[in-house]
Motif scaffolding. Sequence first.
Motif, PDB file in Angstrom:
ATOM      1  N   SER A 155      61.442  42.403  86.083  1.00 52.05           N
ATOM      2  CA  SER A 155      62.389  41.409  85.591  1.00 52.05           C
ATOM      3  C   SER A 155      62.490  41.502  84.071  1.00 52.05           C
ATOM      4  O   SER A 155      61.515  41.823  83.381  1.00 52.05           O
ATOM      5  CB  SER A 155      61.936  40.002  86.011  1.00 52.05           C
ATOM      6  N   VAL A 204      58.358  34.270  82.989  1.00 53.34           N
ATOM      7  CA  VAL A 204      58.484  32.806  82.967  1.00 53.34           C
ATOM      8  C   VAL A 204      57.097  32.181  82.984  1.00 53.34           C
ATOM      9  O   VAL A 204      56.119  32.789  83.442  1.00 53.34           O
ATOM     10  CB  VAL A 204      59.323  32.286  84.152  1.00 53.34           C
ATOM     11  N   ARG A 208      58.551  39.311  87.967  1.00 62.68           N
ATOM     12  CA  ARG A 208      58.967  39.868  89.263  1.00 62.68           C
ATOM     13  C   ARG A 208      59.026  41.390  89.163  1.00 62.68           C
ATOM     14  O   ARG A 208      59.527  41.934  88.175  1.00 62.68           O
ATOM     15  CB  ARG A 208      60.316  39.304  89.682  1.00 62.68           C
ATOM     16  N   GLN A 261      60.771  27.625  83.649  1.00 64.31           N
ATOM     17  CA  GLN A 261      61.704  28.217  84.598  1.00 64.31           C
ATOM     18  C   GLN A 261      60.936  29.013  85.637  1.00 64.31           C
ATOM     19  O   GLN A 261      59.790  29.419  85.413  1.00 64.31           O
ATOM     20  CB  GLN A 261      62.721  29.117  83.881  1.00 64.31           C
ATOM     21  N   ARG A 262      61.603  29.244  86.770  1.00 61.87           N
ATOM     22  CA  ARG A 262      61.017  30.058  87.827  1.00 61.87           C
ATOM     23  C   ARG A 262      62.103  30.914  88.455  1.00 61.87           C
ATOM     24  O   ARG A 262      63.300  30.635  88.317  1.00 61.87           O
ATOM     25  CB  ARG A 262      60.354  29.188  88.885  1.00 61.87           C
ATOM     26  N   PHE A 263      61.680  31.950  89.147  1.00 57.09           N
ATOM     27  CA  PHE A 263      62.628  32.889  89.735  1.00 57.09           C
ATOM     28  C   PHE A 263      63.228  32.310  91.017  1.00 57.09           C
ATOM     29  O   PHE A 263      62.551  31.617  91.778  1.00 57.09           O
ATOM     30  CB  PHE A 263      61.942  34.224  90.047  1.00 57.09           C
ATOM     31  N   ASN A 294      67.309  36.356  88.017  1.00 54.64           N
ATOM     32  CA  ASN A 294      67.821  34.997  87.831  1.00 54.64           C
ATOM     33  C   ASN A 294      66.692  33.974  87.893  1.00 54.64           C
ATOM     34  O   ASN A 294      65.767  34.086  88.706  1.00 54.64           O
ATOM     35  CB  ASN A 294      68.874  34.677  88.897  1.00 54.64           C
ATOM     36  N   THR A 295      66.799  32.977  87.047  1.00 52.10           N
ATOM     37  CA  THR A 295      65.801  31.911  86.997  1.00 52.10           C
ATOM     38  C   THR A 295      66.492  30.549  87.007  1.00 52.10           C
ATOM     39  O   THR A 295      67.683  30.444  86.695  1.00 52.10           O
ATOM     40  CB  THR A 295      64.937  32.024  85.736  1.00 52.10           C
TER      41      THR A 295
END
Length: 400
Positions: free
Chosen positions: A199, A203, A216, A328-330, A350-351
């Motif tokens: 990624s 995050v 990720r 934030q998280r995926f 994307n998060t």
Amino acid sequence: MLSRKGIIPEEYVLTRLAEDVPDHVRYRARERRARFVGKNGACNVAHKNIREQGRFLQDVFTTLVDLKWPHTLLIFTMSFLCSWLLFGMVWWLIAFAHGDLDHSTRLQRDPREGVAGTPASFVPCVTSIHSFTSAFLFSIEVQVTIGFGGRMVTEECPAAILVLIVQNIVGLVINAIMLGCIFMKTSQAHRRAETLIFSKHAVIALREGKLCFMLRVGDLRKSMIISATIRMQVVKKTASLEGEVVPLNQIDIQMENPVGGNSIFLVSPLIIYHVIDKNSPLYDISPVNLHHHEDLEIIVILEGVVETTGITTQARTSYLADEILWGQRFVPIVAEEDGRYSVDYSKFGNTVKVPTPSCTARQLEEDKSIMDAMSLSPKGTIRKRSVKLKPKFTVSDEPS
């Protein structure tokens, strides 16, 4: 110029807009920590003042493999040309010493016949060699085993037979080295790493009530990476108690893995996370530290064996402080469709924002009231569907 800079984001500033800015101002505005490892995995290290250059010649094969393609092809081309020219000169010297180039030796007086100009039984070392050009052509025919049939070695000169054997051995050695280098260059481990992706951003968010550093990783190919392991390191400038300054101190980061160790089963994209606890080098990191001036870089290394070739490969990337997103998280990208799992790589990086305390892991662990003050109700993060319940039975009036 100041108004432009305030309106246009820094990553979209055109070059021509910054031409009028002095160099010292422009470089100061774009000052950023130099990467130790690039996003593509290349190490940003320049080796200078190497005095013992002869060590590279002790491992010629690795040196040839590490060279760029134009340099490698140039070396092999020059190797063939030099060997052809060298042995062409040797064949020309053999012919000259034996008298093959002297046309008068081909017409000699035979005392038994008593007739001048009678052809004598002259046998040359190599037939049909009259000049250096023909000797060079014969050298090419010998080394690449073309054999057009016009030139050949006779049994008249044992030295010519010895040179023939030596040139064939030299040609085979050059061909073996060339084929080996080309095979190794085309099947290098970093070629397989091109389809191992990370990624763009990492995050930091809550997971199981603890702050976690997450990223990720995924594999675009269907062929698996066997015995895949992943590890992370923090690279930063540190100073010891004695005053020793370590410009690139590498500190290992422990990762959480239910299986144990650092092995992963990389069939679908995985979220690798590290729990930020008191043993973590990120224990005192907060959102105010995540800017491009912060001396922090996290390196991620993925290693494994390629299933199809059996060659060990390694993929690397790094995250600077401003590439770490706080709170934030995926988003999920794996879904079950038609009895199989499908991966949507368009959402790979994307998060979404999630409730996360804006404090360090140390403060979160010492002050439990921070977690109590946060609203972590699932109603705020998970959207529930309204389900209409159908009655299991109906009540109707019986006819009288």
